[in-house]
Design a protein around this motif. Sequence first.
Motif, PDB file in Angstrom:
ATOM      1  N   LEU A 176       0.792  -1.215   0.000  1.00 38.96           N
ATOM      2  CA  LEU A 176       0.000   0.000   0.000  1.00 38.96           C
ATOM      3  C   LEU A 176       0.832   1.275   0.000  1.00 38.96           C
ATOM      4  O   LEU A 176       0.648   2.160  -0.839  1.00 38.96           O
ATOM      5  CB  LEU A 176      -0.899  -0.013   1.243  1.00 38.96           C
ATOM      6  CG  LEU A 176      -1.805   1.195   1.401  1.00 38.96           C
ATOM      7  CD1 LEU A 176      -2.760   1.284   0.255  1.00 38.96           C
ATOM      8  CD2 LEU A 176      -2.543   1.100   2.704  1.00 38.96           C
ATOM      9  N   LEU A 177       1.763   1.350   0.932  1.00 39.77           N
ATOM     10  CA  LEU A 177       2.484   2.604   1.100  1.00 39.77           C
ATOM     11  C   LEU A 177       3.296   2.945  -0.147  1.00 39.77           C
ATOM     12  O   LEU A 177       3.270   4.073  -0.647  1.00 39.77           O
ATOM     13  CB  LEU A 177       3.409   2.481   2.306  1.00 39.77           C
ATOM     14  CG  LEU A 177       4.164   3.732   2.713  1.00 39.77           C
ATOM     15  CD1 LEU A 177       3.198   4.819   3.062  1.00 39.77           C
ATOM     16  CD2 LEU A 177       5.046   3.426   3.900  1.00 39.77           C
ATOM     17  N   GLY A 184       1.100   3.805  -3.044  1.00 40.52           N
ATOM     18  CA  GLY A 184       0.558   5.135  -2.833  1.00 40.52           C
ATOM     19  C   GLY A 184       1.563   6.204  -3.191  1.00 40.52           C
ATOM     20  O   GLY A 184       1.235   7.202  -3.846  1.00 40.52           O
ATOM     21  N   CYS A 185       2.804   6.024  -2.755  1.00 37.53           N
ATOM     22  CA  CYS A 185       3.844   6.998  -3.095  1.00 37.53           C
ATOM     23  C   CYS A 185       4.030   7.075  -4.603  1.00 37.53           C
ATOM     24  O   CYS A 185       4.190   8.167  -5.170  1.00 37.53           O
ATOM     25  CB  CYS A 185       5.169   6.612  -2.447  1.00 37.53           C
ATOM     26  SG  CYS A 185       5.195   6.838  -0.683  1.00 37.53           S
ATOM     27  N   MET A 243      -1.386   6.107   5.307  1.00 36.35           N
ATOM     28  CA  MET A 243      -0.975   4.826   4.735  1.00 36.35           C
ATOM     29  C   MET A 243       0.027   4.134   5.629  1.00 36.35           C
ATOM     30  O   MET A 243       0.053   2.907   5.726  1.00 36.35           O
ATOM     31  CB  MET A 243      -0.382   5.057   3.341  1.00 36.35           C
ATOM     32  CG  MET A 243      -1.412   5.485   2.334  1.00 36.35           C
ATOM     33  SD  MET A 243      -0.825   5.432   0.657  1.00 36.35           S
ATOM     34  CE  MET A 243       0.268   6.814   0.623  1.00 36.35           C
ATOM     35  N   THR A 250       0.373   0.021   7.252  1.00 28.92           N
ATOM     36  CA  THR A 250       1.331  -0.921   6.686  1.00 28.92           C
ATOM     37  C   THR A 250       1.857  -1.889   7.728  1.00 28.92           C
ATOM     38  O   THR A 250       2.209  -3.000   7.423  1.00 28.92           O
ATOM     39  CB  THR A 250       2.555  -0.203   6.104  1.00 28.92           C
ATOM     40  OG1 THR A 250       2.955   0.804   7.016  1.00 28.92           O
ATOM     41  CG2 THR A 250       2.232   0.407   4.786  1.00 28.92           C
TER      42      THR A 250
END
Lengths: 448, 454
Positions: free
Chosen positions: A389-390, A393-394, B209, B213
């Motif tokens: 996800l992270l 997203g970035c 976010m 995580t």
Amino acid sequence: MKKSPMDIQETWDSEKGEDNINPPILKLEKNQEDGRRNSDHNMSTTLLSKQSDLILPSKGLLQLFLTNLREVILGTKLVVLFPAIPLAILAHSYNLGRAWVFALSLLGLTPLAERVSFLTEQIAYYTGPTVGGLLNATCGNATELIIALLALRQKKIHVVKYSLLGSILSNLLLVLGSSLLCGGLANLKKEQRYDRKQADVSSSMLMLGLLCHMLPLMFAYGEKPSLYTLSVGATLQLSRACSIVMLLAYVAYLFFQLKTHRQLFEAQEEDEDDLGNEEKAVVGFWSAFTWLVGMTAIIALLSEYVVGTIEAASDSWGISVNFISIILLPIVGNAAEHAGSIIFAFKNKLDISLGVAMGSATQISMFVVPLCVIVAWIMHIPMDLDFSLLETGCLAFAILVTAFTLQDGTSHYMKGVALLLCYVTMGACFFVLRNPITNKTSDSLGVK
Amino acid sequence: MASNEAWLLENGGNIKGSSREFRHGRTAHNMSSSSLRKKSDLTLVSKVPCGMLRDLLANLQEVILGTKLFVLFPAIPLAIAAHIYGFGKSWVFGLSLLGLIPLAERVSFLTEQIAFFTGPTVGGLLNATCGNATELIIAIFAIYEKKIAVVKYSLLGSVLSNLLLVLGTSLLVGGLANLRREQKYDRRQADVNSLLLLLALLCHSLPLMLRHTGDSIALMEVPTLVLSRASSIIMLIGYVCYLIFQLWTHRQLFEAPEADDDGASDEVAVIGFWSGFAWLVGFTLIIALLSEYVVDTIEQASDSWGISVSFISIILLPIVGNAAEHAGAIIFAYKNKLDISLGVALGSSTQIAMFVVPLCIIVSWIFGIKMDLDFNMLETGSLALSIVVTAFALQDGTSNYMKGVVLLLCYVVISACFWVLRTPLRKHFNDFLSPKIPLIQDFNCQPKEPSKLD
């Protein structure tokens, strides 16, 4: 055989001071003739080359060899970093602390990447524009590709994913941001324009890449996976299919860039006078080829050290592997292009800077990443396109912000500041994230 | 004079005087509130014999009566009286809200007056910091009382209100009033603001976010906090660069276009520097007092009116705080001066997103309170969509009423969303409101601990 007149010529112009820039900087002029065309990618690295003092080659073989050596090894300002290579090999053989091996290998990779680019350009003189462009397109990010393949072989899938992601982020935000910032500050009074069509094409390719990354991610998060999808590894299959699509798109992009719409991608004409010389390759075809093979082998060796010692370095320096992969590795791999891009922006030649940054990002996103997935498929390693996800997203953010920034065709330093601050924020985010190495991305049968 | 120009505006005149005003650093932000002023009639005062009394009365008249909003001024003493005599808390809340409206406008006027004396750059800086004084003071009081959710919601609501409500109504009204004419504006100003808002959005999204995580949400709390604080510093650096860009190197991008005829005379401040300063301090104190009432009584007002605190924070508070700018932006759009409306709306939202929010994080850091940039899924999602929609709407340099309609409808939808969402701030609220309605769900569909909101 294509004819030899070259489009771009390099002149060595320090004392004449036409540019009012003190240290010797190459000027590139363009003969709008038929024939070979230097892509922006090549042009940026030529800035770091110096024209060696060419002695007319006499008949002696030794003379030729020495000239060759001087041209290739000493022909760059980054020559100071060359000693890092033997030091790294020494450190590895004598087991002198793995963090040292890591750091020295990183330092050694910087000039090697630049030299490979130079050699690719030299070979392109002989092979003509199209093959030259293709060569550049494949070898332009040779360092990242080799690091990724070696990491894949050692089954460190998260290093692969993070280093490739970091390359894209670094190209889109760091290289572009610092170029726009320097260009904006240096040209405060002038209007800075560029042709937005090139940026638009790259942006749309990057968005396709983004879609291919987001689908496996959303698939894993959104769908309640049934036992069926779990067992066949649906995410993996989807990733592999997407990789094939991305490679097809990249081939189409190459066709677009090198054949049908070349005028969109050619560097701007210069205004200065025509100093007349045409460029020639400074090394012969076969010697360049040999050098290329040799340097690639050394890159492979150093990359193996890097990939092998990354965890040890992370432990001893106290930084997470994520941070090293996403931030440090790409900065090293991109250093030469980065410097060239800034210099071109400084001279208000934004088209070239944009071509370098966006072209490199597109290449990694649409060629290197899918290639790695395909290679992993061949090696029976379950690497998918789900970068969690992270990171996704970035990536999404970086692409959106860059596409938005570049869509109006002008630039000023505030755009560079904003892009750079985005990069710093992402760097801070990965810095504070201390995940253990055995995180979820290494076990990628789909469902988190 | 500012009021002279405003008088001309009301009477269908022009604002050529505005081009001269840029020597005094009047940004679009300042100019908008000038449209709510009226020219004072000094004839009555001049009949007073005593000189000093006359000056004082003239001053008073200029400051207190110099706005059409002065009808709301009596709300201030009423609010104070209601608080002291213990009338219903929701009355205190309502009256304080009403009292804040004219005060915000007057503070803007005074900042502009002081800017005449200090020159354009300092004037611009003053405006940049004090332009959203009301929101800043409310936020700081809420932090002090540890009502972090109110802080987050009110600041978010300010940004949403500026981007969608103010901009939407301006574009709508402007479009309807100028149906036959082409409405253009300089898109570069809008681009810079949109870019900074995207940076702010990144700084909001990353902590969100990041929280999801890790293997467990509780583990990620400290990194999220550290990241939020680092991002705040980055955003403040970005804001400083933006100020340099706006006030120094690229001022021409932000100056309003010249009007057609040459009309008004050179403007002059209507009150002296020190009296302006004194009034400013006084008004800020009163704003602080009323804000304290507001923050104190927000829950009781929410109880007695039956609306959730989140709705009050996101929708009602910003409408109040922005009322003056809102009216000004609409009036300028009506006159087809979209650059000024855009400057007001976008500039205000950039200021809040890149200055007030990070400043609140830093202030709470100093107080030792754990406030981070994670505004939860729903709020961050609304913010993201608003910024994207606005950036997209403004990217072509022309306008029509349909853009205004779309932005307004987006705002209505978001408000409806927060209306139906009943977020309890404290555990016992679960019993007050309907116990069947769940708490905010976090991304992994686990009920969120209420403490996360504080």
